[in-house]
Design a protein around this motif. Sequence first.
Motif, PDB file in Angstrom:
ATOM      1  N   THR A  28       0.693  -1.283  -0.230  1.00 34.56           N
ATOM      2  CA  THR A  28      -0.066   0.065  -0.017  1.00 34.56           C
ATOM      3  C   THR A  28       0.864   1.306   0.133  1.00 34.56           C
ATOM      4  N   ALA A  31       1.370   3.437  -3.359  1.00 40.28           N
ATOM      5  CA  ALA A  31       0.285   4.062  -3.584  1.00 40.28           C
ATOM      6  C   ALA A  31      -0.085   5.391  -2.707  1.00 40.28           C
ATOM      7  N   LYS A  34       2.292   8.245  -3.473  1.00 44.44           N
ATOM      8  CA  LYS A  34       1.985   8.944  -4.699  1.00 44.44           C
ATOM      9  C   LYS A  34       0.659   9.860  -4.282  1.00 44.44           C
ATOM     10  N   SER A  35      -0.144   9.338  -3.572  1.00 44.66           N
ATOM     11  CA  SER A  35      -1.338  10.230  -3.150  1.00 44.66           C
ATOM     12  C   SER A  35      -0.952  11.323  -2.564  1.00 44.66           C
ATOM     13  N   THR A 118      -0.817   2.699 -10.793  1.00 40.94           N
ATOM     14  CA  THR A 118      -0.255   3.057  -9.486  1.00 40.94           C
ATOM     15  C   THR A 118      -1.285   2.527  -8.236  1.00 40.94           C
ATOM     16  N   TYR A 119      -2.448   2.845  -8.526  1.00 45.76           N
ATOM     17  CA  TYR A 119      -3.601   2.524  -7.393  1.00 45.76           C
ATOM     18  C   TYR A 119      -4.145   1.238  -7.823  1.00 45.76           C
ATOM     19  N   LYS A 120      -3.604   0.554  -8.549  1.00 41.02           N
ATOM     20  CA  LYS A 120      -3.942  -0.822  -8.878  1.00 41.02           C
ATOM     21  C   LYS A 120      -5.516  -1.007  -9.331  1.00 41.02           C
TER      22      LYS A 120
END
Length: 162
Positions: A28, A31, A34-35, A118-120
């Motif tokens: 996790t 992601a 990046k968020s 990136t967030y799958k």
Amino acid sequence: MQTKIKIVMKLVEALKVYDNNPRNHDETVEAVTKSINDYGFLTPILIDKNDVIIDGEAQLKAAIECSLEKVPCIIADELTDDEVREVRLVINKTQDLTTWTFDKLAAELEAVNIDLSTYKFPDLSDMDLNVSDDDFLQDTEIVKEREKKTAVCPNCGHKFEI
């Protein structure tokens, strides 16, 4: 129970990871990092009165990756030690219970400009979205080839097929 919520800024180095956390957040962190880089730190970390994380270990690890010195936290200082342990499990488990409404997800994904990998998020552009979560294992070769399992109810002793 009504809890008063107050968000405070805490030094990242003051926060402690719960040693017996049964969840693994390694997948996790990228992601979440990046968020945070894209949108800022929007979700406070929930901590107990001793600065031990109740919910938000991935956010802490991502904050470290982002070289943040302070992060927003909610201190659940009204909870007993037993309640903290319970809340930690309940929050993590209830996240597993959510499902997607795929037609709404597809519409939302079409409306934004983010890197889905990136967030799958799945690429839903070529899918027939007339499905639900329960449909994924129905009538598949995996299910057909599975050996039937049985279980015995520990309360009544009834044997049933799974």
